[in-house]
Write a protein that holds these residues in place. Sequence first.
Motif, mmCIF file in Angstrom:
data_model
loop_
_atom_site.group_PDB
_atom_site.id
_atom_site.type_symbol
_atom_site.label_atom_id
_atom_site.label_comp_id
_atom_site.label_asym_id
_atom_site.label_seq_id
_atom_site.Cartn_x
_atom_site.Cartn_y
_atom_site.Cartn_z
ATOM 1 N N THR A 66 -4.843 3.440 -0.256
ATOM 2 C CA THR A 66 -4.770 2.025 -1.047
ATOM 3 C C THR A 66 -3.572 2.080 -2.116
ATOM 4 O O THR A 66 -3.032 1.245 -2.660
ATOM 5 N N THR A 110 -0.650 1.065 -0.047
ATOM 6 C CA THR A 110 -0.754 -0.237 -0.296
ATOM 7 C C THR A 110 -0.504 -1.099 -1.508
ATOM 8 O O THR A 110 0.411 -1.843 -1.467
ATOM 9 N N PHE A 111 -0.762 -0.657 -2.467
ATOM 10 C CA PHE A 111 -0.529 -1.299 -3.731
ATOM 11 C C PHE A 111 0.764 -1.010 -4.235
ATOM 12 O O PHE A 111 1.347 -1.867 -4.824
ATOM 13 N N ARG A 137 3.151 -0.876 -2.053
ATOM 14 C CA ARG A 137 4.022 -2.069 -0.958
ATOM 15 C C ARG A 137 3.744 -3.416 -1.564
ATOM 16 O O ARG A 137 4.740 -4.230 -1.817
ATOM 17 N N TRP A 138 2.554 -3.534 -2.217
ATOM 18 C CA TRP A 138 2.589 -5.020 -2.821
ATOM 19 C C TRP A 138 3.435 -5.136 -4.292
ATOM 20 O O TRP A 138 3.782 -5.931 -4.532
ATOM 21 N N ALA A 159 6.765 -5.560 -3.120
ATOM 22 C CA ALA A 159 7.089 -6.891 -2.696
ATOM 23 C C ALA A 159 6.918 -7.914 -3.717
ATOM 24 O O ALA A 159 7.878 -8.944 -4.075
ATOM 25 N N TRP A 160 6.237 -7.885 -4.896
ATOM 26 C CA TRP A 160 6.413 -8.485 -6.098
ATOM 27 C C TRP A 160 7.594 -8.508 -6.834
ATOM 28 O O TRP A 160 8.285 -9.408 -7.229
ATOM 29 N N CYS A 186 -1.142 0.940 -10.070
ATOM 30 C CA CYS A 186 -1.438 1.370 -8.541
ATOM 31 C C CYS A 186 -2.294 2.547 -8.526
ATOM 32 O O CYS A 186 -3.467 2.431 -7.668
#
Length: 327
Positions: free
Chosen positions: A200, A203-204, A206-207, A210-211, A232
């Motif tokens: 996770t 994953t966070f 990567r988010w 992207a933000w 994160c």
Amino acid sequence: MEEPSKLKRAMIDSWAGAISGGISRTVTSPLDVIKIRFQVQLEPTSSWALLRKDLAAASKYTGMFQATKDILREEGVQGFWRGNVPALLMVMPYTAIQFTVLHKLKTFASGSSKSENHINLSPCLSYLSGALAGCAATLGSYPFDLLRTILASQGEPKVYPNMRSAFMDIIHTRGFQGLYSGLSPTLVEIIPYAGLQFGTYDTFKRWGMAWNHRYSNTSAEDNLSSFQLFLCGLAAGTCAKLVCHPLDVVKKRFQIEGLQRHPRYGARVEHRAYRNMPDAMQRIFRLEGWAGLYKGIIPSTVKAAPAGAVTFVAYELTSDWLESTFN
């Protein structure tokens, strides 16, 4: 010329992991002590549970604030850092091994030793790498985790005055294999816990990237700020702890079963009270209800969030600093 760089990378991961783990464990020790006291207490740990006639019993700790006041009054401020020496002896090699193995696995999976390329790994590989790294770290540091639990679970008067006395009583009571009591539920817990935490976290991240890519006009859009890394780690630690907490309760029960416990702190877990992990979960559920499997969940969650955040931020910053120092 490639081997020295691999050795240097391993040293950076080890030192960064050890330092970040030590910082995180020391900062969050008060919450960990309260969590352990709740988990090893057979009696209810909340005042509302005491209202149920079938669970009526004298409880030493009945809430997080009450436990905080009692520990402070009876043991002083140092009571919140009880067992911190074995905790550091456990967590520093644990995180050193964990991050070193994690980097090796991600390097193997991605075909690149550069950390910035590891973010492109699939969630499945991130979860798997985290789980395997957690298992390796657990095997390498488990006896100190056991000693930490035993020392942190006792209050005043002490049953074990120091780490050596606890060690000798374990050897006398259980033999050398007793230093690994509760290892099976620990490994069963660490696989989903470490997998979720690292999976996770990636994953966070990567988010977050992207933000940044979407809303940032700076050239450093792929580099997360310390605050973003903190968030994160916070989210990753919280998610992992909520899912895996019942397994942590079972692990603590196996670690202290059969050992001495002052009557002031309630009944002790008798020797061989549980046949195996499924039996332990069943017995805890039958005798203590769902609340029994989630004893200590509030301090555990409150602790897991900053612990995960501090660990990841300290690791990233220390790793960057060591890389710039050695280059």
